[in-house]
Design a protein around this motif. Structure first.
Motif, PDB file in Angstrom:
ATOM      1  N   GLU A   1      19.141  35.668   6.986  1.00  0.00           N
ATOM      2  CA  GLU A   1      18.038  35.086   6.200  1.00  0.00           C
ATOM      3  C   GLU A   1      16.800  34.940   7.099  1.00  0.00           C
ATOM      4  O   GLU A   1      16.914  34.568   8.270  1.00  0.00           O
ATOM      5  CB  GLU A   1      18.474  33.698   5.699  1.00  0.00           C
ATOM      6  CG  GLU A   1      17.480  33.045   4.757  1.00  0.00           C
ATOM      7  CD  GLU A   1      17.640  31.523   4.690  1.00  0.00           C
ATOM      8  OE1 GLU A   1      18.255  30.934   5.599  1.00  0.00           O
ATOM      9  OE2 GLU A   1      17.119  30.939   3.727  1.00  0.00           O
TER      10      GLU A   1
ATOM     11  N   CYS B   1      14.644  32.699   7.153  1.00  0.00           N
ATOM     12  CA  CYS B   1      14.583  31.314   7.645  1.00  0.00           C
ATOM     13  C   CYS B   1      15.413  31.155   8.921  1.00  0.00           C
ATOM     14  O   CYS B   1      14.999  30.484   9.868  1.00  0.00           O
ATOM     15  CB  CYS B   1      15.139  30.344   6.600  1.00  0.00           C
ATOM     16  SG  CYS B   1      14.069  30.099   5.181  1.00  0.00           S
TER      17      CYS B   1
ATOM     18  N   CYS C   1      11.747  29.794   0.458  1.00  0.00           N
ATOM     19  CA  CYS C   1      11.867  29.247   1.804  1.00  0.00           C
ATOM     20  C   CYS C   1      11.500  30.278   2.863  1.00  0.00           C
ATOM     21  O   CYS C   1      10.848  29.959   3.861  1.00  0.00           O
ATOM     22  CB  CYS C   1      13.289  28.737   2.021  1.00  0.00           C
ATOM     23  SG  CYS C   1      14.565  29.960   1.657  1.00  0.00           S
ATOM     24  N   CYS C   2      11.928  31.538   2.670  1.00  0.00           N
ATOM     25  CA  CYS C   2      11.735  32.565   3.692  1.00  0.00           C
ATOM     26  C   CYS C   2      10.274  33.005   3.776  1.00  0.00           C
ATOM     27  O   CYS C   2       9.746  33.205   4.870  1.00  0.00           O
ATOM     28  CB  CYS C   2      12.632  33.763   3.402  1.00  0.00           C
ATOM     29  SG  CYS C   2      14.381  33.369   3.547  1.00  0.00           S
TER      30      CYS C   2
HETATM   31 ZN   LIG Z   1      14.976  31.215   3.470  1.00  0.00          ZN
END
Ligand SMILES: [Zn+2]
Length: 650
Positions: free
Chosen positions: A349, A351, A418-419
């Protein structure tokens, strides 16, 4: 990696006001890497619709435990350093506008967020959101304190006052004897990881205000990270070298039923590393001010805190990080290094990639061990650049080692995730650690066309131009624009993979260059002095469970369907890992502008060796992993790990 962190050097840029923006203004990247950075800043930072991410704070309608309130803080965490980097007036106006909205949304209680009162400070991502809001306000404060005008001073004082009030709110609700009647680590998900990671901005706030109550609150958070049997347990399990993937089942319920947000589980990579980030900040404060050391068992040896972070990061390198420098599947630790040839879903991911780069950046800063820069570089050139689309407009959420690429998700009913919010922060780790001056020494950790400058302790300027298409080529040339400062040591990071590196100063080869450390050039600098570096960058094969992959320097190589050179699943023949075959890779002209580098190789492929023609090797092509699949089309696929033929008699 050398065990040097005990003989500690407290390095530039932390525990000090404005530390969050350090070094960014010292470097300007050019060429391929500079262009990619400029495109990303332009599309994702300067062109950002700021009202879109601040509106939820005014609305406060979050009833489904989501994380809309993280997007603004993450944006600011990147936008303020990029404001230093670009000096963009438009960006300056944008961040002011965002801060005005955030401050206007602050309640009398100090709360800034989007949860209605009855749902605050409990399940979901409310504390997590407040963490990012604090980080955003502190970045804005740091920037404004560097400016000279009265207007900037006023902006800075408003931002830090809002941040204090927000932190005071968290203390009142979730601190010792807090109104909510629940300990902070018990809120949110992942055995306390998510909420506990608020430690980082709490320590930052202490560093900027010197207000003891924030240090005491930080101590309370660290206590929650260490003492409760079912909590994060970031100290004892790490000191016992329990792998990050095996931290469940030690006092927690380890609910592994498969839902995304899991209350009692310690396997979430991003949140665990975010906690260690705060751990290191807290350790730095106690190290700098031993008088603050709380009288508790776990503080008998304060360095244990750093050791716990280092042990965990070393385990991540050994057990989790793949050849692209990425880690985690479905965002969880899973002993992924030895499973990287398998088609695990939701791999690396963005993140996790960004947070791992931040952890390496921080560990490099506090330990001065260039091994962390080796890791940061590997992740940057592979997992990170792969996640960033070539036009700079978006980040992928997940980037498989084989497959095709696709943009990120739409989270929280928004066209972001989020990313996408985290992605721009990752580039900063590379930028901040590219070049710096500290303790009268200059350091280059990375190599790319750039202008680097800095100030010596006595205020005199140093500057260098670097010319390099590294890591496409193995050479870098550094030209001095520095004169009249006497002898100033310049340290060059020599990556561990470069076994025989040659360094020349004004055409004279310098002795004693070793892999995996800093090589120091002591020189009385004059305009036009030239350092040339030649790295040792052969193609190297790696095998896991009868699969093979290839790297060259920091770059993972991939086959890509755009080369139209045959079946990407076709097995290599036994013996492919022999060094002899690795000498048959050659850099070749890229087939199109969207690839950064390309190589041809003449290799034994295929299993039907009874046919005399099939005995002959095949010419196949490779590109760098970040370029593989980068048109982000389903019809374009790539592969990094290849099966090796099997024999019935094995
Ligand atoms: Zn993320």
């Amino acid at each position: 990696m050398k065990n040097r962190y005990c003989a500690m050097l407290l390095f530039a840029g932390h525990s000090v006001v404005a530390g969050s923006l350090s070094n960014v203004g010292n470097i300007h990247l050019k060429g391929y890497i500079g262009d990619r950075l400029d495109a990303m800043i332009s599309h994702q930072i300067v062109e950002r619709d700021i009202d879109y991410i601040t509106a939820p704070f005014a609305e406060k309608t979050e009833r489904t435990e989501r994380w809309q309130s993280e997007f603004w803080g993450k944006y600011m965490h990147a936008a303020m350093p990029y404001l230093v980097y670009t000096g963009s007036e438009k960006l300056g106006e944008l961040v002011d506008r965002g801060v005005d909205s955030i401050l206007a949304s602050q309640e009398q209680s100090g709360y800034i967020g989007n949860y209605p009162d009855e749902l605050r400070c409990g399940e979901g991502w409310d504390v997590w959101g407040m963490k990012y809001t604090m980080l955003g306000l502190i970045h804005y404060y740091d920037y404004m304190t560097r400016q000279k005008s009265a207007d900037s001073r006023e902006k800075a004082s408003k931002a830090i006052a809002a941040c204090r009030r927000l932190c005071d709110y968290v203390i009142a609700e979730l601190g010792p004897n807090g109104k909510r009647g629940v300990e902070l680590w018990k809120t949110g998900y992942w055995s306390g990881f998510a909420s506990s990671s608020i430690l980082e901005p709490v320590v930052w706030l202490y560093n900027r205000t010197d207000d003891r109550k924030y240090f005491d609150f930080a101590t309370y958070i660290v206590k929650g990270m260490i003492e409760p049997a079912a909590g994060p347990r970031l100290l004892d399990l790490a000191l016992k070298n329990v792998p990050v993937a095996d931290r469940n089942g030690h006092g927690n319920k380890a609910d592994t039923s498969g839902g995304y947000a899991i209350k009692n589980n310690r396997w979430k990579a991003y949140e665990m590393m975010s906690c260690y980030q705060g751990f290191i900040e807290y350790w730095s404060v106690v190290k700098a001010k031993p008088g603050l050391k709380p009288d508790v068992d776990w503080m008998k040896n304060p360095d244990d805190l750093l050791t716990a972070a280092v042990n965990s990061a070393r385990d991540i390198i050994k057990e989790e990080v793949n050849l692209a420098g990425g880690c985690a599947s479905s965002e969880a630790w899973f002993h992924g290094a030895k499973k990287q040839h398998h088609p695990y879903i939701h791999l690396q991911e963005a993140c996790v990639t960004t947070t791992w780069m931040r952890m390496c950046e921080k560990l490099l800063e506090v330990t001065d061990d260039p091994g962390w820069a080796d890791q940061l570089e590997k992740t940057f050139y592979n997992a990170y650049l792969a996640a960033l689309s070539l036009d700079g407009k978006k980040f992928a959420a997940y980037t498989p080692l084989s497959g095709s690429r696709w943009r990120g998700m739409d989270h929280c009913y928004m066209h972001t995730d989020c990313c996408s919010a985290n992605g721009p922060r990752g580039f900063l780790c590379f930028l901040k650690k590219f070049f710096y001056v500290h303790n009268g020494m200059m350091t280059f950790n990375f190599y790319s066309s750039s202008r680097a400058k800095g100030n010596l302790p006595d205020g005199r300027d140093v500057a260098f131009d670097m010319y390099s298409v590294y890591p496409r080529s193995n050479k870098a040339r550094i030209v001095s624009h520095t004169e009249g400062v006497g002898v100033v040591p310049l340290r060059l990071r020599i990556p561990a993979w470069s076994k025989k590196t040659v360094v020349r100063l004004n055409k004279k080869e310098l002795p004693g260059v070793k892999p995996g450390g800093y090589f120091t050039v002591n020189n009385e600098w004059r305009h036009g002095d030239v350092i040339e570096i030649e790295f040792d960058m052969p193609v190297v094969s790696h095998t896991v469970d009868q699969h093979v992959a290839f790297t060259r320097g920091p770059i993972l190589l991939a086959r890509d369907s755009r080369f139209a050179d045959g079946d990407l699943m076709e097995p290599f023949r036994v013996g492919i890992e022999n060094k002899w075959f690795m000498n048959r890779f050659f850099p070749v002209c890229i087939p199109s502008e969207d690839m950064w580098m390309a190589f041809s190789a003449v290799l034994p492929i295929g299993v039907h060796t009874e046919n005399p023609e099939a005995v002959n090797p095949s010419t196949v092509f490779f590109c760098d992993y970040a370029s593989a699949g980068n048109p982000w089309r389903r019809g374009n696929y790539y592969r990094t790990w290849f099966p090796v033929e099997r024999n019935v008699h094995e």
